[in-house]
Motif scaffolding. Structure first.
Motif, PDB file in Angstrom:
ATOM      1  N   CYS A 169      -4.400   6.775  -1.538  1.00 29.10           N
ATOM      2  CA  CYS A 169      -3.027   6.359  -1.266  1.00 29.10           C
ATOM      3  C   CYS A 169      -2.914   5.438  -0.056  1.00 29.10           C
ATOM      4  O   CYS A 169      -3.584   5.652   0.962  1.00 29.10           O
ATOM      5  N   LEU A 170      -2.030   4.470  -0.180  1.00 28.20           N
ATOM      6  CA  LEU A 170      -1.602   3.650   0.943  1.00 28.20           C
ATOM      7  C   LEU A 170      -0.425   4.369   1.593  1.00 28.20           C
ATOM      8  O   LEU A 170       0.515   4.766   0.900  1.00 28.20           O
ATOM      9  N   VAL A 171      -0.485   4.558   2.901  1.00 29.15           N
ATOM     10  CA  VAL A 171       0.606   5.189   3.644  1.00 29.15           C
ATOM     11  C   VAL A 171       1.236   4.112   4.522  1.00 29.15           C
ATOM     12  O   VAL A 171       0.560   3.520   5.371  1.00 29.15           O
ATOM     13  N   ASP A 172       2.514   3.845   4.293  1.00 30.15           N
ATOM     14  CA  ASP A 172       3.209   2.774   5.002  1.00 30.15           C
ATOM     15  C   ASP A 172       4.540   3.292   5.526  1.00 30.15           C
ATOM     16  O   ASP A 172       5.445   3.584   4.751  1.00 30.15           O
ATOM     17  N   THR A 173       4.654   3.408   6.844  1.00 34.26           N
ATOM     18  CA  THR A 173       5.907   3.841   7.461  1.00 34.26           C
ATOM     19  C   THR A 173       6.687   2.675   8.064  1.00 34.26           C
ATOM     20  O   THR A 173       7.779   2.861   8.577  1.00 34.26           O
ATOM     21  N   ASN A 174       6.128   1.477   7.993  1.00 34.66           N
ATOM     22  CA  ASN A 174       6.726   0.303   8.619  1.00 34.66           C
ATOM     23  C   ASN A 174       7.731  -0.346   7.671  1.00 34.66           C
ATOM     24  O   ASN A 174       7.359  -1.058   6.752  1.00 34.66           O
ATOM     25  N   ARG A 175       9.006  -0.138   7.935  1.00 39.49           N
ATOM     26  CA  ARG A 175      10.057  -0.713   7.095  1.00 39.49           C
ATOM     27  C   ARG A 175      10.254  -2.196   7.351  1.00 39.49           C
ATOM     28  O   ARG A 175      10.933  -2.877   6.597  1.00 39.49           O
ATOM     29  N   ASP A 176       9.671  -2.719   8.441  1.00 41.78           N
ATOM     30  CA  ASP A 176       9.822  -4.135   8.784  1.00 41.78           C
ATOM     31  C   ASP A 176       8.897  -5.044   7.974  1.00 41.78           C
ATOM     32  O   ASP A 176       9.084  -6.256   7.967  1.00 41.78           O
ATOM     33  N   ASN A 177       7.869  -4.483   7.337  1.00 40.92           N
ATOM     34  CA  ASN A 177       6.889  -5.292   6.602  1.00 40.92           C
ATOM     35  C   ASN A 177       6.730  -4.735   5.186  1.00 40.92           C
ATOM     36  O   ASN A 177       5.927  -3.831   4.972  1.00 40.92           O
ATOM     37  N   PRO A 178       7.467  -5.265   4.213  1.00 40.48           N
ATOM     38  CA  PRO A 178       7.440  -4.702   2.862  1.00 40.48           C
ATOM     39  C   PRO A 178       6.256  -5.155   2.005  1.00 40.48           C
ATOM     40  O   PRO A 178       6.109  -4.713   0.881  1.00 40.48           O
ATOM     41  N   ARG A 179       5.400  -6.034   2.536  1.00 33.98           N
ATOM     42  CA  ARG A 179       4.267  -6.535   1.754  1.00 33.98           C
ATOM     43  C   ARG A 179       2.967  -6.179   2.458  1.00 33.98           C
ATOM     44  O   ARG A 179       2.799  -6.438   3.644  1.00 33.98           O
ATOM     45  N   ARG A 180       2.050  -5.617   1.684  1.00 34.30           N
ATOM     46  CA  ARG A 180       0.763  -5.181   2.229  1.00 34.30           C
ATOM     47  C   ARG A 180      -0.372  -5.711   1.379  1.00 34.30           C
ATOM     48  O   ARG A 180      -0.213  -5.942   0.178  1.00 34.30           O
ATOM     49  N   GLN A 181      -1.507  -5.845   2.016  1.00 27.71           N
ATOM     50  CA  GLN A 181      -2.743  -6.145   1.306  1.00 27.71           C
ATOM     51  C   GLN A 181      -3.689  -4.975   1.485  1.00 27.71           C
ATOM     52  O   GLN A 181      -3.713  -4.354   2.554  1.00 27.71           O
ATOM     53  N   VAL A 182      -4.431  -4.677   0.441  1.00 24.66           N
ATOM     54  CA  VAL A 182      -5.459  -3.636   0.491  1.00 24.66           C
ATOM     55  C   VAL A 182      -6.739  -4.247  -0.077  1.00 24.66           C
ATOM     56  O   VAL A 182      -6.725  -4.761  -1.192  1.00 24.66           O
ATOM     57  N   ARG A 183      -7.805  -4.216   0.706  1.00 24.41           N
ATOM     58  CA  ARG A 183      -9.086  -4.754   0.251  1.00 24.41           C
ATOM     59  C   ARG A 183      -9.931  -3.636  -0.344  1.00 24.41           C
ATOM     60  O   ARG A 183     -10.130  -2.601   0.292  1.00 24.41           O
ATOM     61  N   LEU A 184     -10.398  -3.853  -1.564  1.00 27.10           N
ATOM     62  CA  LEU A 184     -11.317  -2.948  -2.224  1.00 27.10           C
ATOM     63  C   LEU A 184     -12.697  -3.603  -2.225  1.00 27.10           C
ATOM     64  O   LEU A 184     -12.822  -4.782  -2.613  1.00 27.10           O
ATOM     65  N   SER A 185     -13.734  -2.876  -1.801  1.00 26.73           N
ATOM     66  CA  SER A 185     -15.089  -3.415  -1.791  1.00 26.73           C
ATOM     67  C   SER A 185     -16.036  -2.381  -2.357  1.00 26.73           C
ATOM     68  O   SER A 185     -16.021  -1.219  -1.936  1.00 26.73           O
ATOM     69  N   PHE A 186     -16.866  -2.816  -3.321  1.00 28.24           N
ATOM     70  CA  PHE A 186     -17.880  -1.944  -3.917  1.00 28.24           C
ATOM     71  C   PHE A 186     -19.252  -2.402  -3.466  1.00 28.24           C
ATOM     72  O   PHE A 186     -19.581  -3.587  -3.553  1.00 28.24           O
ATOM     73  N   LEU A 187     -20.022  -1.469  -2.970  1.00 28.14           N
ATOM     74  CA  LEU A 187     -21.406  -1.712  -2.592  1.00 28.14           C
ATOM     75  C   LEU A 187     -22.258  -0.758  -3.399  1.00 28.14           C
ATOM     76  O   LEU A 187     -22.095   0.460  -3.299  1.00 28.14           O
ATOM     77  N   GLY A 188     -23.141  -1.307  -4.247  1.00 27.81           N
ATOM     78  CA  GLY A 188     -23.948  -0.420  -5.081  1.00 27.81           C
ATOM     79  C   GLY A 188     -25.177  -1.087  -5.628  1.00 27.81           C
ATOM     80  O   GLY A 188     -25.418  -2.241  -5.486  1.00 27.81           O
TER      81      GLY A 188
END
Length: 140
Positions: A121-140
């Protein structure tokens, strides 16, 4: 880039309210495209100073309990030294010390190894910034 490493960025809109956003499905889709039945590690990283990544049960009230706990621990009032943004915004900058901006999880046979009730889960309490980026990286 090596066949053993893949990365992608999710664009998430959290809106104007505090939210816990389940990213498990997006993580699984990413692994389907990139892990090809391999073992390795999935790293989830949010490059923001006011958001975090949590592994928890969702849909049974735990996500709301987490937000309530954060309200108790980090009240949105004027006690914070960091004062730009909405009132109490300084607490959002303390959030990553309690809910870190990253998680690294095992991938076995191309599948995310989570417990029965665990979600990413992404946890976001910042109401001032409605857009987020999440980086997914796979190492295998």
């Amino acid at each position: 880039m090596s066949d053993s490493f893949a990365t992608d960025v999710l664009d998430i809109t959290t809106g104007a309210t505090e939210r816990v956003v389940d990213l498990t499905g997006e993580c699984e889709q990413f692994l389907t495209r990139t892990a090809s039945g391999r073992d390795g590690l999935l790293n989830i990283f949010v490059p923001h100073a006011t958001a975090g990544i949590a592994i928890l049960e969702t849909g049974a009230g735990s996500d709301d309990d987490l937000l309530a706990t954060l309200h108790h621990l980090l009240p949105a009032d004027d006690r914070w030294q960091h004062r730009h943004g909405a009132p109490g915004h300084g607490r959002d900058h303390v959030l990553p010390a309690l809910v870190p901006p990253h998680a690294t999880l095992p991938v076995i046979g191309g599948r995310l190894e989570l417990g029965t009730w665990q979600s990413v889960c992404l946890v976001d309490t910042n109401r001032d910034n409605p857009r987020r980026q999440v980086r997914l990286s796979f190492l295998g």
